[in-house]
Design a protein around this motif. Sequence first.
Motif, PDB file in Angstrom:
ATOM      1  N   GLU A   1       0.873  -1.190   0.000  1.00 45.96           N
ATOM      2  CA  GLU A   1       0.000   0.000   0.000  1.00 45.96           C
ATOM      3  C   GLU A   1       0.900   1.228   0.000  1.00 45.96           C
ATOM      4  O   GLU A   1       2.126   1.114   0.096  1.00 45.96           O
ATOM      5  N   GLU A   2       0.293   2.384  -0.054  1.00 41.40           N
ATOM      6  CA  GLU A   2       1.055   3.632  -0.023  1.00 41.40           C
ATOM      7  C   GLU A   2       1.982   3.662   1.207  1.00 41.40           C
ATOM      8  O   GLU A   2       1.558   3.340   2.305  1.00 41.40           O
ATOM      9  N   GLY A   3       3.254   3.993   1.001  1.00 44.28           N
ATOM     10  CA  GLY A   3       4.208   4.055   2.116  1.00 44.28           C
ATOM     11  C   GLY A   3       4.883   2.725   2.413  1.00 44.28           C
ATOM     12  O   GLY A   3       5.731   2.641   3.297  1.00 44.28           O
ATOM     13  N   GLN A   4       4.513   1.682   1.656  1.00 47.60           N
ATOM     14  CA  GLN A   4       5.102   0.349   1.913  1.00 47.60           C
ATOM     15  C   GLN A   4       6.070  -0.061   0.806  1.00 47.60           C
ATOM     16  O   GLN A   4       6.073   0.508  -0.292  1.00 47.60           O
ATOM     17  N   VAL A   5       6.894  -1.069   1.130  1.00 45.06           N
ATOM     18  CA  VAL A   5       7.827  -1.644   0.155  1.00 45.06           C
ATOM     19  C   VAL A   5       7.720  -3.168   0.220  1.00 45.06           C
ATOM     20  O   VAL A   5       7.307  -3.731   1.241  1.00 45.06           O
ATOM     21  N   VAL A   6       8.108  -3.816  -0.877  1.00 46.33           N
ATOM     22  CA  VAL A   6       8.223  -5.280  -0.883  1.00 46.33           C
ATOM     23  C   VAL A   6       9.715  -5.612  -0.905  1.00 46.33           C
ATOM     24  O   VAL A   6      10.464  -5.101  -1.745  1.00 46.33           O
TER      25      VAL A   6
END
Length: 338
Positions: free
Chosen positions: A36-41
């Motif tokens: 989601e917005e603000g996240q990383v994988v």
Amino acid sequence: MNQQNKNRQVLLTSRPVGMPTQDNFEFKNVSVVMPEEGQVVVRTLYLSVDPYMRGRMSDAKSYVPPFQLNEVITGGLVGEITESKSDQFKAGDKVIGMLGWQLYNTVEAKKVTKIDEKIAPVSAYLSVLGLTGLTAYFGLLDIGQPKEGETVVVSGAAGSVGMFVGQIAKIKGARVVGIAGTDEKCDYLKRELGFDAVINYKTTNNLGQDLENACPNGVDVYFDNVGGTISDAVMNLLNNHARIPLCGAISSYNSTDGDMGPRIQTKLIKTRSLIQGFVLSDYADRQSEGLQELGKWLSEGKLKYEETVVEGFDNVIEAFLQLFQGANLGKMLVKVSE
Ligand SMILES: NC(=O)c1ccc[n+]([C@@H]2O[C@H](COP(=O)([O-])OP(=O)(O)OC[C@H]3O[C@@H](n4cnc5c(N)ncnc54)[C@H](OP(=O)(O)O)[C@@H]3O)[C@@H](O)[C@H]2O)c1
């Protein structure tokens, strides 16, 4: 990209009694969670397996909360960002964090820190430029405070923390005695790292006598990684005003019958010795100081590090268990992907 069943994770499914077994864990195939917005994988490259994780598998009160049953185990790992919905990271960035034992972690960007491959290979951030390097640095220098010419004894000497303790003590001009579990490890410590004396605790007929021979001037600093009978033997040789950073007690992590030993209070009083338990998080606000010094010694060639790398995510439990058999020289790591 089809994310279906692309992820694989390790759950703790029951609390070990004594030495853990594979039956305490379960591997599970799941989908990668979309960011989601603000996240990383983060795609996992290396996982760190560490003795302290045994404590988190029990539900006894400690300085970190226990792992929850049927949830993904968490630990130190380095990885590569494959997708970013944060302006702080882009795909391809290498990062470190306390994340789940799984192939892909989808997390808030603030849970990871960028690392620089130009300074050192990514795996080094899990040892010399990470938890074990910093543990050695602060435990030895803040509590042990070795002075030139003093004798420093370190147990678990060929493990990740122990190896750095011995080398930093040498940098500070101390005489260094290492205790480890194989002749190969002992040879390495003397030949490659310049330890002054080494003892194989598994083959000695008389640990107390060997220690006395190795420490003709007694012991000023004992960096304790293992506890148990090894530490009992070292305590007999303490000099006045000795310092004992109490870092770990791996000999008792799988014990089910309590950990009995001789009473040491009188010895500590007579020698006015300081014994102090510590955990690395006590030094959170001084982390950059430690990393700067460790990085400097590394670049000057004063600090070496070793890794024992187990290949393949599915071997992570085996790698963890091997810590208790002493299979590792230096940091035990699991290489998950290129
Ligand atoms: N306080 C903190 O913040 C902190 C942080 C990190 C680590 N630690 C502690 O520091 C210690 C070292 O950690 P590490 O990550 O560097 O692990 P490590 O030393 O790289 O690996 C564990 C080593 O312990 C030795 N060992 C296993 N069972 C033993 C036993 N019954 N008696 C004596 N030695 C035994 C083995 O070497 P041999 O072949 O020599 O037996 C093994 O290679 C651990 O006790 C850990 O819990 C504490």
